[in-house]
Design an enzyme around this catalytic site. Sequence first.
Site, PDB file in Angstrom:
ATOM      1  N   TRP A 254       7.109  11.613  -0.799  1.00 17.72           N
ATOM      2  CA  TRP A 254       6.074  12.599  -1.279  1.00 17.72           C
ATOM      3  C   TRP A 254       5.154  13.349  -0.017  1.00 17.72           C
ATOM      4  CZ3 TRP A 254       5.681  14.412  -5.722  1.00 17.72           C
ATOM      5  CH2 TRP A 254       4.576  15.205  -5.972  1.00 17.72           C
TER       6      TRP A 254
ATOM      7  N   GLY B  26       8.241   6.673   2.370  1.00 17.84           N
ATOM      8  CA  GLY B  26       9.615   5.943   2.735  1.00 17.84           C
ATOM      9  C   GLY B  26       9.418   4.639   2.888  1.00 17.84           C
TER      10      GLY B  26
ATOM     11  N   THR C  78      11.292   6.160  -4.331  1.00 22.76           N
ATOM     12  CA  THR C  78      10.324   7.215  -3.602  1.00 22.76           C
ATOM     13  C   THR C  78       8.881   6.671  -3.571  1.00 22.76           C
ATOM     14  OG1 THR C  78       9.861   9.393  -3.440  1.00 22.76           O
ATOM     15  CG2 THR C  78       9.813   8.717  -5.444  1.00 22.76           C
ATOM     16  N   CYS C  79       7.996   7.137  -2.526  1.00 23.48           N
ATOM     17  CA  CYS C  79       6.860   6.572  -2.319  1.00 23.48           C
ATOM     18  C   CYS C  79       5.982   7.530  -1.627  1.00 23.48           C
ATOM     19  CB  CYS C  79       6.592   5.271  -1.737  1.00 23.48           C
ATOM     20  SG  CYS C  79       7.619   5.213  -0.216  1.00 23.48           S
ATOM     21  N   GLY C  80       5.070   7.186  -0.715  1.00 25.26           N
ATOM     22  CA  GLY C  80       4.299   8.298   0.105  1.00 25.26           C
ATOM     23  C   GLY C  80       4.990   8.718   1.207  1.00 25.26           C
TER      24      GLY C  80
END
Length: 283
Positions: A269, A244, A240-242
């Site tokens: 996120w 994708g 996961t990240c901000g």
Amino acid sequence: MAIDDPKTLVSTAWLAAHLDDPDLRILDASYYLPDAGRDGRAEYAAAHIPGARYFDINEIADARSALPHMAAPPEKFMSRMRALGVGDGHQVVVYDGAGLFSAARVWWNFRLMGKTDIAVLDGGFPKWKAEGHPVEDMEPIIRDRHMTVQRQAHLVKDVTQVAAAAKLGDWQIVDARAAARFRGDAPEPRAGLRAGHIPGSKNVHYASLLNADGTMKSLDEMRAIFAAAEVDVNRRTITTCGSGVTAAIVMLALTRLGNADVALYDGSWTEWGQFEQLQVAKG
């Protein structure tokens, strides 16, 4: 030095040697965050690797979703690839203008559609230019190519699946954002999002997996970075990240380390951080 693998990562030397292959297709997937002050499409129009076509991450996406650049449905992906002249039997190489930032997202996107003959260009356009390889500013002549896709649902997770994984602990969750954002010490670049991380997730900033020139670190170096973050490179993992994008860099790294059971949380996120009913951890 990268170990060339046409299914994950290839060097600029590999691409230069294969540039005239009839079944090679090159995609420029340059994408930047709004605060970067850069325009991927404009940069492509000004200069790109010969024969490259522009893959617009924001347009080749699910228009029905309010979240940014969510993966496109198979029919849209197929039609857009046909319009770019990319289809069955092609070896695809994808790069970006940052070195390695958004290209891995497109690598994952192809794999999600069941297409595995795709590699990220190690070091991207900056390395290509720095080494004096050719560039051009004209768009290639496109010829339609049929593409068949088979969506690989196991390569993507939605918010419900990630919430279950966080609760049960049956998957490890790895967050690619910078440490300050992961801890909740720094505000999110997108307005309206809470600060922090998914409970139980581990943090491996995507940039820690890269060298200064935008190339990926060696397998041994990456293995050590994951170990330091208490990430088991052999365990099934959700990245996961901000929004994708950089989560795909962590997926690419884990795939190169031999982990065949990695999925990407597409909403990341941007989705998790906006729902009050989802728990957020800090620190």
